[in-house]
Design an enzyme around this catalytic site. Structure first.
Site, PDB file in Angstrom:
ATOM      1  N   SER A 139       0.836  -1.205   0.000  1.00  0.00           N
ATOM      2  CA  SER A 139       0.000   0.000   0.000  1.00  0.00           C
ATOM      3  C   SER A 139       0.869   1.254   0.000  1.00  0.00           C
ATOM      4  O   SER A 139       1.976   1.254   0.555  1.00  0.00           O
ATOM      5  CB  SER A 139      -0.846  -0.027   1.279  1.00  0.00           C
ATOM      6  OG  SER A 139      -1.446   1.222   1.507  1.00  0.00           O
ATOM      7  N   TYR A 179      -2.057  -0.956  11.132  1.00  0.00           N
ATOM      8  CA  TYR A 179      -2.301  -1.481   9.775  1.00  0.00           C
ATOM      9  C   TYR A 179      -1.120  -1.161   8.856  1.00  0.00           C
ATOM     10  O   TYR A 179      -0.574  -2.036   8.187  1.00  0.00           O
ATOM     11  CB  TYR A 179      -3.598  -0.896   9.191  1.00  0.00           C
ATOM     12  CG  TYR A 179      -3.720  -1.176   7.711  1.00  0.00           C
ATOM     13  CD1 TYR A 179      -4.055  -2.442   7.247  1.00  0.00           C
ATOM     14  CD2 TYR A 179      -3.445  -0.171   6.768  1.00  0.00           C
ATOM     15  CE1 TYR A 179      -4.123  -2.705   5.879  1.00  0.00           C
ATOM     16  CE2 TYR A 179      -3.512  -0.429   5.413  1.00  0.00           C
ATOM     17  CZ  TYR A 179      -3.853  -1.690   4.974  1.00  0.00           C
ATOM     18  OH  TYR A 179      -3.903  -1.955   3.620  1.00  0.00           O
ATOM     19  N   LYS A 211       1.955  -3.562   6.819  1.00  0.00           N
ATOM     20  CA  LYS A 211       2.375  -3.565   5.409  1.00  0.00           C
ATOM     21  C   LYS A 211       3.893  -3.406   5.315  1.00  0.00           C
ATOM     22  O   LYS A 211       4.539  -4.060   4.501  1.00  0.00           O
ATOM     23  CB  LYS A 211       1.660  -2.456   4.634  1.00  0.00           C
ATOM     24  CG  LYS A 211       0.168  -2.707   4.440  1.00  0.00           C
ATOM     25  CD  LYS A 211      -0.109  -3.977   3.624  1.00  0.00           C
ATOM     26  CE  LYS A 211      -1.574  -4.349   3.594  1.00  0.00           C
ATOM     27  NZ  LYS A 211      -1.859  -5.688   3.084  1.00  0.00           N
TER      28      LYS A 211
HETATM   29  P1  NAD Z   1     -11.198  -6.883   1.467  1.00  0.00           P
HETATM   30  O1  NAD Z   1     -11.408  -6.886   2.941  1.00  0.00           O
HETATM   31  O2  NAD Z   1     -12.362  -6.595   0.596  1.00  0.00           O
HETATM   32  O3  NAD Z   1     -10.569  -8.276   1.006  1.00  0.00           O
HETATM   33  C1  NAD Z   1      -9.746  -9.060   1.838  1.00  0.00           C
HETATM   34  C2  NAD Z   1     -10.308 -10.472   1.807  1.00  0.00           C
HETATM   35  O4  NAD Z   1      -9.467 -11.312   2.589  1.00  0.00           O
HETATM   36  C3  NAD Z   1     -11.710 -10.559   2.387  1.00  0.00           C
HETATM   37  O5  NAD Z   1     -12.520 -11.337   1.537  1.00  0.00           O
HETATM   38  C4  NAD Z   1     -11.506 -11.249   3.742  1.00  0.00           C
HETATM   39  O6  NAD Z   1     -12.632 -12.023   4.106  1.00  0.00           O
HETATM   40  C5  NAD Z   1     -10.285 -12.090   3.457  1.00  0.00           C
HETATM   41  N1  NAD Z   1      -9.444 -12.405   4.622  1.00  0.00           N
HETATM   42  C6  NAD Z   1      -8.989 -11.568   5.579  1.00  0.00           C
HETATM   43  N2  NAD Z   1      -8.238 -12.245   6.457  1.00  0.00           N
HETATM   44  C7  NAD Z   1      -8.211 -13.532   6.048  1.00  0.00           C
HETATM   45  C8  NAD Z   1      -7.594 -14.723   6.522  1.00  0.00           C
HETATM   46  N3  NAD Z   1      -6.853 -14.732   7.625  1.00  0.00           N
HETATM   47  N4  NAD Z   1      -7.779 -15.867   5.827  1.00  0.00           N
HETATM   48  C9  NAD Z   1      -8.529 -15.892   4.713  1.00  0.00           C
HETATM   49  N5  NAD Z   1      -9.141 -14.817   4.211  1.00  0.00           N
HETATM   50  C10 NAD Z   1      -8.979 -13.649   4.870  1.00  0.00           C
HETATM   51  O7  NAD Z   1     -10.003  -5.860   1.173  1.00  0.00           O
HETATM   52  P2  NAD Z   1      -9.459  -5.313  -0.223  1.00  0.00           P
HETATM   53  O8  NAD Z   1      -9.783  -3.877  -0.294  1.00  0.00           O
HETATM   54  O9  NAD Z   1      -9.845  -6.228  -1.320  1.00  0.00           O
HETATM   55  O10 NAD Z   1      -7.902  -5.410   0.057  1.00  0.00           O
HETATM   56  C11 NAD Z   1      -7.135  -6.520  -0.359  1.00  0.00           C
HETATM   57  C12 NAD Z   1      -5.692  -6.315   0.059  1.00  0.00           C
HETATM   58  O11 NAD Z   1      -5.206  -5.087  -0.500  1.00  0.00           O
HETATM   59  C13 NAD Z   1      -5.485  -6.192   1.568  1.00  0.00           C
HETATM   60  O12 NAD Z   1      -4.265  -6.820   1.878  1.00  0.00           O
HETATM   61  C14 NAD Z   1      -5.370  -4.708   1.788  1.00  0.00           C
HETATM   62  O13 NAD Z   1      -4.610  -4.396   2.919  1.00  0.00           O
HETATM   63  C15 NAD Z   1      -4.649  -4.275   0.518  1.00  0.00           C
HETATM   64  N6  NAD Z   1      -4.877  -2.869   0.164  1.00  0.00           N
HETATM   65  C16 NAD Z   1      -6.155  -2.386   0.053  1.00  0.00           C
HETATM   66  C17 NAD Z   1      -6.355  -1.060  -0.270  1.00  0.00           C
HETATM   67  C18 NAD Z   1      -7.744  -0.494  -0.338  1.00  0.00           C
HETATM   68  O14 NAD Z   1      -7.899   0.738  -0.213  1.00  0.00           O
HETATM   69  N7  NAD Z   1      -8.786  -1.283  -0.563  1.00  0.00           N
HETATM   70  C19 NAD Z   1      -5.257  -0.217  -0.502  1.00  0.00           C
HETATM   71  C20 NAD Z   1      -3.969  -0.749  -0.401  1.00  0.00           C
HETATM   72  C21 NAD Z   1      -3.790  -2.088  -0.063  1.00  0.00           C
HETATM   73  C1  WQD Z   2      -9.274   9.794   0.864  1.00  0.00           C
HETATM   74  C2  WQD Z   2      -9.465  11.301   1.067  1.00  0.00           C
HETATM   75  C3  WQD Z   2      -9.896  11.972   3.346  1.00  0.00           C
HETATM   76  C4  WQD Z   2     -13.811  10.132   3.755  1.00  0.00           C
HETATM   77  C5  WQD Z   2      -6.825   4.788   3.124  1.00  0.00           C
HETATM   78  C6  WQD Z   2      -5.781   4.100   3.966  1.00  0.00           C
HETATM   79  C7  WQD Z   2      -4.625   3.665   3.118  1.00  0.00           C
HETATM   80  C8  WQD Z   2      -5.087   2.848   1.915  1.00  0.00           C
HETATM   81  C9  WQD Z   2      -6.178   3.539   1.168  1.00  0.00           C
HETATM   82  C10 WQD Z   2      -4.991   0.500   2.425  1.00  0.00           C
HETATM   83  C11 WQD Z   2      -8.763  11.831   2.322  1.00  0.00           C
HETATM   84  C12 WQD Z   2     -11.060  12.288   2.441  1.00  0.00           C
HETATM   85  C13 WQD Z   2     -12.594  10.548   3.261  1.00  0.00           C
HETATM   86  C14 WQD Z   2     -14.815  11.099   4.012  1.00  0.00           C
HETATM   87  C15 WQD Z   2     -13.337  12.820   3.227  1.00  0.00           C
HETATM   88  N1  WQD Z   2      -5.623   1.581   2.303  1.00  0.00           N
HETATM   89  N2  WQD Z   2     -12.363  11.860   2.995  1.00  0.00           N
HETATM   90  N3  WQD Z   2     -14.542  12.403   3.711  1.00  0.00           N
HETATM   91  O1  WQD Z   2      -7.054   7.920   3.838  1.00  0.00           O
HETATM   92  O2  WQD Z   2      -6.137   8.125   1.477  1.00  0.00           O
HETATM   93  O3  WQD Z   2      -6.217   5.943   2.549  1.00  0.00           O
HETATM   94  O4  WQD Z   2      -7.223   3.920   2.067  1.00  0.00           O
HETATM   95  O5  WQD Z   2      -3.802   0.293   2.360  1.00  0.00           O
HETATM   96  O6  WQD Z   2      -3.781   2.924   3.937  1.00  0.00           O
HETATM   97  O7  WQD Z   2      -5.348   5.001   4.971  1.00  0.00           O
HETATM   98  O8  WQD Z   2      -8.331   6.998   1.848  1.00  0.00           O
HETATM   99  O9  WQD Z   2     -10.670   7.039   1.133  1.00  0.00           O
HETATM  100  O10 WQD Z   2     -10.160   7.246   3.596  1.00  0.00           O
HETATM  101  O11 WQD Z   2      -9.616   9.148   2.089  1.00  0.00           O
HETATM  102  O12 WQD Z   2     -13.132  14.009   2.973  1.00  0.00           O
HETATM  103  O13 WQD Z   2     -15.905  10.791   4.479  1.00  0.00           O
HETATM  104  O14 WQD Z   2     -10.855  11.569   1.263  1.00  0.00           O
HETATM  105  O15 WQD Z   2      -9.684  13.006   4.262  1.00  0.00           O
HETATM  106  O16 WQD Z   2      -8.256  13.088   2.013  1.00  0.00           O
HETATM  107  P1  WQD Z   2      -6.889   7.352   2.511  1.00  0.00           P
HETATM  108  P2  WQD Z   2      -9.782   7.526   2.198  1.00  0.00           P
END
Ligand code: NAD
Ligand code: WQD
Length: 342
Positions: A127, A152, A156
């Protein structure tokens, strides 16, 4: 010819379900393992409908070594994508041990089992959170990581370190860590998308739920930052584009094109979009009125971050294709589909 198979850990989740579709489109077989802690079986059923393929899905926890091992005993795959993790930043501050245990144990179990069974390739969901508040924009893969601001984010960083050290030690194994920026949007079919539990913490689900009348008013957290319009800037990446980056990473490793055993790529568009820009574009492209107000800054927010995706573009051969308008339309279509709005 027998197809290559990919294990998708967390394949029922938001990014995992979209990636499964793109893997099938690219000619791979997929096996999903998920414990459904943050997803529903219906997502897998919809992936099966989209692709027309009866993708096997095993309900198991990747932290449960014995249950996870059974997946390795039963299925032949040489590559795995590790999405399985807990991902809510706020929750991780309240329940740090849940995050350290789930995110690190599941990854360590995967590495151990890949090794035990002689399987080679891992793609890891990292991330942009690992960069913290960067000193310079856009961020490249060489931009120094800053100390994590949440458990969190720390999982990562630690996961990246575990993979770097393991890949250095276990010859023959390879990992690509993809540092996602802000994934948004949904599949063009509107059959799969993000399913936030409770009140959404992320911007786009909050926007779509407000437009759908589930939330009264979107709070824009801060309009007094040192940015052109005063709101925060992010690099919003379409989830289907992001899914395709995983296919590119798997192709690269399977075709023996990796230059190192451990590689990192930024997965973003290279464009920074402010919160207010996003809100305006959402209203324009979907022709809906969004109730929003300016609210105080959210503690812990990064002011601005966007990717330099040059390395992914040139080395991985992947580029974000969708416009933010197309992506915001897909997000609204998904919300309407979920709520039965015409
Ligand atoms: P999500 O929660 O929708 O998907 C994760 C999936 O993994 C879910 O289906 C959950 O049930 C499953 N899971 C969690 N722990 C588990 C375990 N121990 N065993 C088996 N299954 C398990 O999340 P997402 O948004 O699809 O994110 C996927 C990956 O990407 C995560 O590692 C997250 O940290 C990373 N990521 C997400 C974002 C984002 O903003 N969505 C950004 C950067 C990184
Ligand atoms: C985006 C922008 C808020 C909600 C998070 C995690 C990061 C990564 C991605 C996993 C910011 C603004 C939000 C609202 C708002 N995930 N906002 N009103 O914070 O960039 O990142 O998700 O790895 O680790 O921290 O994403 O969607 O929460 O916010 O104004 O109700 O929207 O302040 O500027 P963020 P976000």
């Amino acid at each position: 010819m027998k197809k290559e198979c990919v294990l998708v850990c967390g394949g029922a989740g938001y990014i995992g379900s979209h990636t499964t579709v793109e893997l099938i489109n690219a000619g791979y077989d997929v096996v999903i393992v998920d414990n459904f802690s943050n997803s529903e079986m219906s997502a897998v059923e919809n992936v099966r409908k989209i692709t027309g393929v009866e993708i096997p899905c095993i309900e198991a926890d990747c932290c449960d070594m014995e249950a996870f091992r059974k997946v390795f005993e039963k299925y032949e795959f040489n590559s795995a994508i590790h999405f399985a993790a807990s991902k809510a930043v706020g929750e991780s501050l309240e329940k740090p041990m849940l995050y350290y245990r789930n995110n690190l144990t599941s990854l360590m179990n995967l590495i151990d089992l890949m090794r035990e069974f002689g399987r080679q390739n891992i793609v890891f969901s990292s991330s942009c959170t690992v960069y913290g508040e960067p000193d310079k924009q856009p961020v490249t893969e060489q931009t120094p990581r800053k100390p994590a601001t949440s458990p969190y984010g720390n999982t990562k960083q630690i996961s990246e370190d575990i993979l770097r050290d393991s890949m250095a030690a276990y010859k023959g194994m390879k990992t690509i860590a993809l540092r996602y920026f802000n994934p948004i949007g949904a599949h063009p079919s509107a059959m799969i998308g993000e399913l936030p539990r409770g009140v959404p913490q992320n911007l786009v689900p909050y926007v779509t739920q407000t437009a759908a009348g589930i939330r009264e008013c979107l709070s824009v957290f801060g309009d007094d930052y040192n940015t052109p319009d005063g709101s925060c800037i992010r690099d919003y990446i379409d989830v289907t584009d992001l899914a395709k980056a995983h296919v590119a990473a798997i192709n690269r490793m399977i075709q023996g094109r990796s230059e190192e055993n451990y590689e990192i790529f930024n997965v973003g568009t290279g464009r920074g979009v402010s919160v207010l820009e996003l809100v305006n574009k959402f209203q324009e492209v979907n022709n809906v009125k969004l109730n929003f107000k300016i609210a105080p800054r959210r503690p812990g927010d990064i002011i601005a971050i966007w990717a330099d995706p040059t390395r992914a573009n040139t080395v991985l051969g992947w580029k974000a294709e969708r416009t933010i308008e197309e992506t915001l339309a897909s997000a609204w279509n998904w919300e309407k589909h979920l709520r039965g709005i015409k």
